[in-house]
Write a protein that holds these residues in place. Sequence first.
Motif, PDB file in Angstrom:
ATOM      1  N   MET A 120      85.828 -39.011 -51.567  1.00  0.00           N
ATOM      2  CA  MET A 120      84.978 -39.818 -52.446  1.00  0.00           C
ATOM      3  C   MET A 120      83.509 -39.718 -52.043  1.00  0.00           C
ATOM      4  N   ASP A 121      83.247 -39.774 -50.709  1.00  0.00           N
ATOM      5  CA  ASP A 121      81.869 -39.681 -50.247  1.00  0.00           C
ATOM      6  C   ASP A 121      81.252 -38.344 -50.636  1.00  0.00           C
ATOM      7  N   ASP A 122      82.078 -37.273 -50.537  1.00  0.00           N
ATOM      8  CA  ASP A 122      81.602 -35.946 -50.908  1.00  0.00           C
ATOM      9  C   ASP A 122      81.251 -35.882 -52.395  1.00  0.00           C
ATOM     10  N   MET A 123      82.062 -36.507 -53.255  1.00  0.00           N
ATOM     11  CA  MET A 123      81.789 -36.509 -54.685  1.00  0.00           C
ATOM     12  C   MET A 123      80.562 -37.352 -55.017  1.00  0.00           C
ATOM     13  N   ASN A 124      80.394 -38.482 -54.309  1.00  0.00           N
ATOM     14  CA  ASN A 124      79.199 -39.316 -54.527  1.00  0.00           C
ATOM     15  C   ASN A 124      77.932 -38.536 -54.174  1.00  0.00           C
ATOM     16  N   ALA A 125      78.005 -37.761 -53.101  1.00  0.00           N
ATOM     17  CA  ALA A 125      76.859 -36.946 -52.702  1.00  0.00           C
ATOM     18  C   ALA A 125      76.590 -35.870 -53.744  1.00  0.00           C
ATOM     19  N   CYS A 126      77.674 -35.308 -54.302  1.00  0.00           N
ATOM     20  CA  CYS A 126      77.551 -34.289 -55.354  1.00  0.00           C
ATOM     21  C   CYS A 126      76.850 -34.867 -56.579  1.00  0.00           C
ATOM     22  N   ILE A 127      77.289 -36.045 -57.018  1.00  0.00           N
ATOM     23  CA  ILE A 127      76.697 -36.700 -58.188  1.00  0.00           C
ATOM     24  C   ILE A 127      75.227 -37.031 -57.935  1.00  0.00           C
ATOM     25  N   LYS A 128      74.940 -37.524 -56.727  1.00  0.00           N
ATOM     26  CA  LYS A 128      73.565 -37.881 -56.382  1.00  0.00           C
ATOM     27  C   LYS A 128      72.656 -36.656 -56.461  1.00  0.00           C
ATOM     28  N   ARG A 129      73.140 -35.523 -55.936  1.00  0.00           N
ATOM     29  CA  ARG A 129      72.319 -34.307 -55.943  1.00  0.00           C
ATOM     30  C   ARG A 129      72.164 -33.761 -57.361  1.00  0.00           C
ATOM     31  N   ILE A 130      73.211 -33.863 -58.190  1.00  0.00           N
ATOM     32  CA  ILE A 130      73.112 -33.437 -59.590  1.00  0.00           C
ATOM     33  C   ILE A 130      72.011 -34.223 -60.299  1.00  0.00           C
ATOM     34  N   ASN A 131      71.986 -35.529 -60.076  1.00  0.00           N
ATOM     35  CA  ASN A 131      70.959 -36.377 -60.694  1.00  0.00           C
ATOM     36  C   ASN A 131      69.563 -36.028 -60.179  1.00  0.00           C
ATOM     37  N   GLU A 132      69.483 -35.723 -58.871  1.00  0.00           N
ATOM     38  CA  GLU A 132      68.185 -35.347 -58.305  1.00  0.00           C
ATOM     39  C   GLU A 132      67.653 -34.069 -58.956  1.00  0.00           C
ATOM     40  N   LEU A 133      68.536 -33.088 -59.098  1.00  0.00           N
ATOM     41  CA  LEU A 133      68.116 -31.823 -59.707  1.00  0.00           C
ATOM     42  C   LEU A 133      67.756 -31.998 -61.177  1.00  0.00           C
ATOM     43  N   TYR A 134      68.499 -32.877 -61.874  1.00  0.00           N
ATOM     44  CA  TYR A 134      68.173 -33.135 -63.281  1.00  0.00           C
ATOM     45  C   TYR A 134      66.780 -33.735 -63.420  1.00  0.00           C
ATOM     46  N   HIS A 135      66.480 -34.772 -62.625  1.00  0.00           N
ATOM     47  CA  HIS A 135      65.164 -35.405 -62.714  1.00  0.00           C
ATOM     48  C   HIS A 135      64.060 -34.432 -62.282  1.00  0.00           C
ATOM     49  N   LEU A 136      64.370 -33.566 -61.317  1.00  0.00           N
ATOM     50  CA  LEU A 136      63.408 -32.566 -60.888  1.00  0.00           C
ATOM     51  C   LEU A 136      63.117 -31.577 -62.006  1.00  0.00           C
ATOM     52  N   SER A 137      64.163 -31.235 -62.780  1.00  0.00           N
ATOM     53  CA  SER A 137      63.992 -30.280 -63.883  1.00  0.00           C
ATOM     54  C   SER A 137      63.129 -30.849 -65.001  1.00  0.00           C
ATOM     55  N   TYR A 156      81.843 -30.804 -60.055  1.00  0.00           N
ATOM     56  CA  TYR A 156      82.060 -32.143 -60.600  1.00  0.00           C
ATOM     57  C   TYR A 156      83.039 -32.107 -61.775  1.00  0.00           C
ATOM     58  N   VAL A 157      82.822 -31.137 -62.706  1.00  0.00           N
ATOM     59  CA  VAL A 157      83.708 -31.024 -63.861  1.00  0.00           C
ATOM     60  C   VAL A 157      85.139 -30.705 -63.426  1.00  0.00           C
ATOM     61  N   ASP A 158      85.282 -29.805 -62.453  1.00  0.00           N
ATOM     62  CA  ASP A 158      86.618 -29.467 -61.959  1.00  0.00           C
ATOM     63  C   ASP A 158      87.310 -30.683 -61.357  1.00  0.00           C
ATOM     64  N   ALA A 159      86.535 -31.514 -60.662  1.00  0.00           N
ATOM     65  CA  ALA A 159      87.110 -32.725 -60.065  1.00  0.00           C
ATOM     66  C   ALA A 159      87.576 -33.694 -61.140  1.00  0.00           C
ATOM     67  N   ILE A 160      86.779 -33.855 -62.206  1.00  0.00           N
ATOM     68  CA  ILE A 160      87.154 -34.740 -63.314  1.00  0.00           C
ATOM     69  C   ILE A 160      88.416 -34.225 -63.993  1.00  0.00           C
ATOM     70  N   LYS A 161      88.463 -32.909 -64.248  1.00  0.00           N
ATOM     71  CA  LYS A 161      89.646 -32.330 -64.874  1.00  0.00           C
ATOM     72  C   LYS A 161      90.885 -32.548 -64.003  1.00  0.00           C
ATOM     73  N   GLY A 162      90.711 -32.367 -62.686  1.00  0.00           N
ATOM     74  CA  GLY A 162      91.838 -32.559 -61.781  1.00  0.00           C
ATOM     75  C   GLY A 162      92.357 -33.983 -61.811  1.00  0.00           C
ATOM     76  N   ASN A 163      91.448 -34.947 -61.845  1.00  0.00           N
ATOM     77  CA  ASN A 163      91.855 -36.358 -61.898  1.00  0.00           C
ATOM     78  C   ASN A 163      92.603 -36.665 -63.189  1.00  0.00           C
ATOM     79  N   ILE A 164      92.097 -36.108 -64.311  1.00  0.00           N
ATOM     80  CA  ILE A 164      92.748 -36.355 -65.600  1.00  0.00           C
ATOM     81  C   ILE A 164      94.139 -35.722 -65.630  1.00  0.00           C
ATOM     82  N   ARG A 165      94.241 -34.496 -65.102  1.00  0.00           N
ATOM     83  CA  ARG A 165      95.561 -33.855 -65.064  1.00  0.00           C
ATOM     84  C   ARG A 165      96.557 -34.670 -64.238  1.00  0.00           C
TER      85      ARG A 165
END
Length: 279
Positions: free
Chosen positions: A1-18, A38-47
């Motif tokens: 979970m911590d790894d995914m939270n860090a992933c989401i945080k960095r995605i948001n950082e890159l988006y705002h930077l863009s 992130y998308v692969d993780a969401i798909k895995g959870n849904i499956r």
Amino acid sequence: MDDMNACIKRINELYHLSQERVLTPAEKEEQQFLRKKYVDAIKGNIRNQLNSITVQNPDGSKYSLKEKHDEKMVKVVDFPSKSALRQSMLKLRDTALATDRENWSHKIKQNITRIPEYENARAIFLYSSIGSEVDTDKLIDLALEDGKEVYLPKVVSDRHMEFYRIQSRKGLVKGAMGIMEPDGTGETLYEPEKNPEVLGDALFLLPGIAFDESGNRIGYGKAYYDRYLRRLRKLFRDKLPCYTIGICFELQKKPVIPAGEKDQKVDAICTEEKIYACN
């Protein structure tokens, strides 16, 4: 979970930077990698959730929802709406240096004119660029020099446009939204219902504010191209005989963008980097 939270945080950082500047190649690569993760993780959870749900048929047989829906695509987008994406991508494109856009436009022209679809085409459907769009002036001139039949759009109403064959850019006039277009008197109107064979040897190049890897396109919101392509698809029983390419800068290409049922996809996307065949 911590790894995914860090992933989401960095995605948001890159988006705002863009939104502030053009991302570096390394940042773009990191952004694509994290989004896929992130998308692969969401798909895995849904499956996993679907696999735990069993449905009983009227005849008593059972199946898991995962088995029934495993092939369906789960799309995750970074933007709440087309309008929000349109505004952010326009801002991003406008912030690119004019010298960069000029250089990228030259590379896009080279990429287009080197492919068989261009070389073998008798007719090229193009558009006159405006503002920070990919510059198409030199592409139009080269197509004319190469002996191609060149067709440009003219807005004829609030909902429709038509294409006219031109002999040069000299006769173009400023039309809807300040875009240079045929004046409609000195050029030949293309009527697909009367001359469908033209499209059989044609390359159709479309502008756009954003494109994704599946060929989805976001334009300026008027749906002129969507309506025109639907008209052509209806004429050819839902299959276009011409090859369609969306033209944009690399910074306008996204993994996934919002798309509706009436939105028309392109066969490929051409940027300054290369031509991407769409899924």
